[in-house]
Design a protein around this motif. Structure first.
Motif, PDB file in Angstrom:
ATOM      1  N   HIS A   1       0.124   4.277   0.838  1.00  0.00           N
ATOM      2  CA  HIS A   1      -0.615   5.045   1.782  1.00  0.00           C
ATOM      3  C   HIS A   1       0.073   4.774   3.098  1.00  0.00           C
ATOM      4  CE1 HIS A   1      -3.129   6.785  -1.025  1.00  0.00           C
ATOM      5  NE2 HIS A   1      -3.705   5.659  -1.471  1.00  0.00           N
ATOM      6  N   CYS A   2      -0.148   3.359   3.489  1.00  0.00           N
ATOM      7  CA  CYS A   2       0.528   3.251   4.947  1.00  0.00           C
ATOM      8  C   CYS A   2       1.870   2.166   4.878  1.00  0.00           C
ATOM      9  CB  CYS A   2      -0.605   2.533   5.612  1.00  0.00           C
ATOM     10  SG  CYS A   2      -0.998   0.919   4.929  1.00  0.00           S
TER      11      CYS A   2
ATOM     12  N   ALA B   1      -7.470   1.906   2.430  1.00  0.00           N
ATOM     13  CA  ALA B   1      -7.331   2.848   1.280  1.00  0.00           C
ATOM     14  C   ALA B   1      -7.710   1.909   0.082  1.00  0.00           C
ATOM     15  CB  ALA B   1      -6.026   3.412   1.120  1.00  0.00           C
TER      16      ALA B   1
ATOM     17  N   CYS C   1       0.814  -1.310  -0.096  1.00  0.00           N
ATOM     18  CA  CYS C   1      -0.152   0.020  -0.132  1.00  0.00           C
ATOM     19  C   CYS C   1       0.707   1.238   0.027  1.00  0.00           C
ATOM     20  CB  CYS C   1      -1.067   0.050   1.139  1.00  0.00           C
ATOM     21  SG  CYS C   1      -2.041   1.533   1.356  1.00  0.00           S
TER      22      CYS C   1
END
Length: 74
Positions: free
Chosen positions: A14-15, A39, A12
């Motif tokens: 995002h994280c 997400a 991911c």
């Protein structure tokens, strides 16, 4: 001809959470929900699927250098 790899680790953006997933062989996977941060990942422009954008291994059609379900190679 090399064997097709069906497992890819999706990371991911995002994280940073990474999870091994099995890639479909008969369709592109345009979306993927991160099981950690929830997400919704979408394939990057120019990529045919989330595995080509965020995976450790490209999708089976791209590994075979053949047409994916949404765009041609080369």
């Amino acid at each position: 001809m090399d064997a097709i790899v069906l497992e890819s680790v999706l990371t991911c953006p995002h994280c940073g959470f990474a999870r091994q997933e099995t890639m479909p062989t008969d369709a592109c996977q345009f979306f993927y929900e991160c099981s950690h941060c929830k997400a919704l990942l979408r394939a990057n422009p120019g990529d045919c699927c989330v595995f080509c954008s965020f995976g450790s291994v490209k999708c089976p059609p791209m590994q075979q250098q053949r047409r994916c379900c949404c765009r041609a190679v080369g």
